[in-house]
Design an enzyme around this catalytic site. Structure first.
Site, mmCIF file in Angstrom:
data_model
loop_
_atom_site.group_PDB
_atom_site.id
_atom_site.type_symbol
_atom_site.label_atom_id
_atom_site.label_comp_id
_atom_site.label_asym_id
_atom_site.label_seq_id
_atom_site.Cartn_x
_atom_site.Cartn_y
_atom_site.Cartn_z
ATOM 1 N N GLU A 358 -12.434 60.838 60.475
ATOM 2 C CA GLU A 358 -13.623 59.976 60.563
ATOM 3 C C GLU A 358 -14.560 60.342 61.716
ATOM 4 O O GLU A 358 -15.071 59.462 62.407
ATOM 5 C CB GLU A 358 -13.196 58.508 60.666
ATOM 6 C CG GLU A 358 -12.484 58.050 59.420
ATOM 7 C CD GLU A 358 -11.937 56.640 59.522
ATOM 8 O OE1 GLU A 358 -12.162 55.872 58.565
ATOM 9 O OE2 GLU A 358 -11.272 56.292 60.507
HETATM 10 C C1 ACM Z 1 -7.350 57.063 59.075
HETATM 11 O O1 ACM Z 1 -6.909 56.080 58.451
HETATM 12 N N1 ACM Z 1 -8.597 57.092 59.502
HETATM 13 C C2 ACM Z 1 -6.504 58.230 59.357
#
Ligand code: ACM
Length: 552
Positions: A358
């Site tokens: 992310e």
């Molecule tokens: C995640 O759940 N961003 C690894």
């Protein structure tokens, strides 16, 4: 997870409809969500003597037969002398003492731990000749004279002891004296794991968990032969490990958590204590420092880590994707080097996890450049890189592991990219969020948890095959499975209990048991038998209506 748009771990109100549609789709796909209420599976009483192999994870081979063994007040735990003695001999002895400590309070027996190799009683044997048992396998032989657990390595002995423990009545887990009898069914179990990597992750960043809380979880994981504890030590909301060269990471970056509570961090001594405790339960700690995103706690602690030289405030919300280390600044790599060096020095295990998920506030070019340098730093300090599977969109270092956290509905392109990396040598640890994320709600009525990946009832967590999950992945690339527990909504041991149990056992069985043993009907019956054991251990697990829980 760019294809998910913004903030998959949060539940913005505008996306509620999408979540509802997803849930309807999940139900329509026959994912095994059983309704609660009148259709709930009835409970059944526990059998007087638990059939051999009625344990989780189910052993690779079970040959029941012959008369059972019953512990008595005169039972000894004999640990065979190991030729040459040394560390293995000491560890075998320690495992004998561990077993005695599990059994003494409830049986009331003295259970002396002795050397020697006489017949009868409980016997723990290490034998270098048992090559077929590998690093973690064991054989358990039970008959009227006693029970013998044999292994090639101490880890196998430890796992065999967990099987022995589960063959005894659930009340053996109580910490006060119980009536017994303490009978183990007769026969032979021969057991080795399917995968070497069987993990559980605890997010100690969104909410901080004390050393005692982490140790409690470690003890629970050990019972089910989990052998990796991944600690998510840093995120936007908190930095949880002392770093001498950058002290404000912990003292400032660790000073809060989701919702604004006081947070906390582990001193190096405390962290070493966790690592040693995990090792005593044959778990390897995999520490994670999530980079280059998920770094607000670090950016808030040191202004120079920000491209504009201005430290943001601490963050106590649950959005994701808004923070990034400044990829263009040299000081960023001084920081990475110092943190990785100090963390590697605290890590006897092989792995160091650098996150990489992310990174929505880092350009792709910067992401690739950063991950190259971060991976080289991990190698410099002698560790193997683990990253979330977005690492496969950069250049995974030789030998790196990618932890896959996509969903059934993740796009083919992303899955193909992961499979490509696997064909080029990147190992995979599978943590599909719509199967193994322990922070997903079981149903819409689950008070805790999130639902961006859908609802995950027990059957859904169990009923898939890691070996056939991602198309185009060669056999051998899958190194195992891991069940992550994110802690945006989870802040106490009781919360861990209800979200992790019983779904953690699905991960344990998928990671250990042979694919050929996969059978939901059989699994849910054996899982039912774990209910009284979890109760005896004080674990307030989710009473899924999909499971015919046994009464004590
Ligand atoms: C995640 O759940 N961003 C690894």
């Amino acid at each position: 997870m760019r294809q998910h748009g913004t903030s998959p771990r949060t539940r913005p109100r505008t996306r509620l409809l999408g979540v509802l549609l997803l849930v309807v789709a999940a139900g329509a796909a026959g994912t095994g969500a059983a309704p609660a209420g009148p259709e709930a599976a009835p409970t059944t009483p526990a059998p007087a003597v638990r059939p051999l192999g009625d344990v989780v994870p189910v052993p690779a081979s079970v040959r029941p037969g012959g008369a059972p063994y019953t512990l008595t007040a005169r039972t000894r735990i004999q640990v065979d002398r190991v030729p040459g003695g040394g560390a293995d001999a000491r560890e075998a002895r320690r495992i004998g003492t561990y077993l005695a400590q599990v059994l003494r309070p409830s049986t009331g027996y003295a259970l002396p731990v002795t050397g020697g190799d006489g017949p009868g009683g409980i016997r723990l044997r290490l034998s270098g000749h048992e090559t077929a048992l590998g690093e973690e396998g064991y054989r358990l032989e039970s008959g009227p004279a006693g029970v013998t657990v044999t292994a090639r390595e101490p880890a196998g002995l430890f796992h065999g002891v967990q099987t022995l423990r589960q063959q005894l009545p659930a009340s053996v887990e109580e910490d006060t004296r119980q009536p017994g009898p303490w009978t183990v069914a007769g026969g032979t179990i021969t057991d080795t794991p399917r995968y070497g990597y069987r993990g559980a992750m605890l997010d100690v960043s969104r909410h901080f968990f004390t050393v005692g809380q982490v140790k409690r979880y470690i003890d629970q994981l050990a019972l089910y032969k989990i052998n990796k504890l991944h600690l998510h030590l840093s995120d936007d909301q908190g930095w949880r490990i002392a770093v001498d060269s950058w002290p404000r990471l912990a003292t400032h970056g660790g000073s809060t958590q989701v919702g604004g509570g006081p947070g906390g961090y582990y001193t190096k001594a405390q962290y070493k204590d966790i690592v040693a405790y995990a090792a005593s339960r044959h778990l390897e700690v995999v520490p994670e420092i999530d980079m280059p995103g998920h770094t607000n706690a670090a950016l808030a602690s040191y202004a120079e880590l920000n491209c504009d030289g201005v430290a943001p405030p601490l963050y106590t919300g649950t959005e994701v994707g808004f923070s990034s280390l400044c990829v263009a600044k040299d000081v960023t790599y001084d920081f990475v080097d110092d943190v990785v060096r100090e963390l590697a020095a605290l890590t006897p295990g092989r792995y160091l996890h650098i996150g990489g998920d992310e990174a929505h506030s880092t350009s792709h070019q910067d992401y690739v450049a950063f991950m190259d340098r971060a991976q080289a730093t991990v190698a410099k300090y002698g560790k193997t890189v683990v990253g979330w599977h977005q690492l496969t969109g950069a250049r995974p270092a030789p030998g790196a592991l990618a932890q896959y956290w996509g969903l059934d509905r993740t796009g083919d392109a992303e899955k193909a990219r992961v499979a490509d990396a696997a064909r080029n040598g990147t190992g995979l640890v599978l943590s599909p969020a719509d199967r193994l994320y322990l922070d997903m709600k079981y149903t819409k009525d689950t008070p805790l948890g999130l639902s961006w990946a859908g609802y995950v009832e027990v059957r859904r967590s169990y009923d898939w095959d890691p070996g056939a999950y991602l198309p185009g992945v060669p056999a051998g690339a899958v190194r195992g499975v891991e069940a992550p527990l994110w802690s945006e909504t989870v802040s106490t041991s009781a919360h861990i209990d209800t979200m992790a149990f019983p779904r953690l056992l699905s991960a344990a069985e998928l990671g250990w048991s042979p694919a050929a043993s996969h059978d939901w009907e059989d699994y849910r019956q054996r899982l039912a038998g774990q209910g009284p054991r979890l109760e005896a251990l004080g674990v307030d697990y989710h009473r899924s209506p999909q499971v015919p829980w046994r009464t004590r």
